[in-house]
Write an enzyme that holds these catalytic residues in place. Structure first.
Site, PDB file in Angstrom:
ATOM      1  CE1 TYR A  30       1.180   0.972   4.030  1.00  0.00           C
ATOM      2  CE2 TYR A  30      -0.813  -0.575   4.682  1.00  0.00           C
ATOM      3  CZ  TYR A  30       0.230   0.455   5.579  1.00  0.00           C
ATOM      4  OH  TYR A  30       0.866   0.347   6.669  1.00  0.00           O
ATOM      5  CD  GLU A  94       3.621   0.773  -3.780  1.00  0.00           C
ATOM      6  OE1 GLU A  94       3.036   1.399  -3.047  1.00  0.00           O
ATOM      7  OE2 GLU A  94       5.150   1.249  -3.148  1.00  0.00           O
TER       8      GLU A  94
END
Length: 219
Positions: A30, A94
């Site tokens: 993240y 991501e």
């Protein structure tokens, strides 16, 4: 969500994969930033020396920053299945999330469209889809306790956790042996290893090691 064509937004932060290595893993992260746009700027800024192959926004927007055959700088120090230099062995994705709230459905749908394409291109098994916290226990905690690993496992895009009603004796030794067999080979203390495995399989787990911590690791 149909289609998976990324928006090309090249990052200067990449290099060749070392020693002839090719992707064997997909590492999920993240961003821990305020927005996808802020993360995109950071991942493409040469001053920060970080990057990833892909970024998925909370609304499902997909950007690609580094070609898959090149080495992005997303994993850092760590180890998985006894191997280091994870950057040379992996593709980094991501996800726009601070780690403190669920991952939105449009984002998960986009991830679920992207993963099988990468897995097919590079012959990556579900066991090769891991979190940053898996290969860097104690140093990283993403994609964090809010990420729905079971959802990916149900689709065949991640290793499923074994479920059993039978109690299995858990000792630090048996737990470490099972964790290592699943890939958690970084040299960390027992508490850190337990935290990393729980982040992946039992984020609600608390207290000392128990049989329910061992069960998901067993084949």
């Amino acid at each position: 969500m149909t289609g998976c064509a990324p928006l090309w937004h090249p990052s200067p932060n990449f290099g060749p994969r070392r020693n002839g290595l090719r992707p064997q893993l997909i590492v999920l992260h993240y961003t821990a930033m305020a927005s996808a746009e802020a993360a995109l700027s950071r991942l493409c800024d040469p001053a920060h020396e970080v990057s990833a192959h892909y970024l998925i926004g909370s609304d499902g927007t997909l950007w690609q920053m580094v070609r898959e055959d090149m080495r992005a700088w997303h994993a850092g120090a760590g180890e998985w299945m006894g191997h280091t230099d994870i950057n040379s062995r992996s593709i980094g994705i991501e996800l726009d999330n601070r780690g403190d709230h669920p991952f939105p459905d449009p984002q998960m749908q986009r991830l679920e469209a992207l993963l099988p394409r990468i897995m097919t291109r590079w012959s990556i098994a579900p066991e090769g889809v891991i979190g940053h916290s898996d290969m860097a226990p104690g140093r990283k905690c993403d994609p964090g306790p809010r990420f729905d690993w079971q959802r990916l496992a149900t689709l065949g895009f991640a290793r499923p956790a074994r479920r059993s009603n039978a109690a299995t004796a858990a000792t630090p030794q048996s737990f470490r042996k099972a964790a290592r067999a699943c890939g958690f080979t970084a040299e960390v203390d027992d508490a850190t290893l337990l935290e990393a495995v729980r982040l992946r399989y039992r984020p609600w787990g608390e207290g000392p090691l128990c049989p329910d911590d061992l069960t998901p690791l067993l084949d």
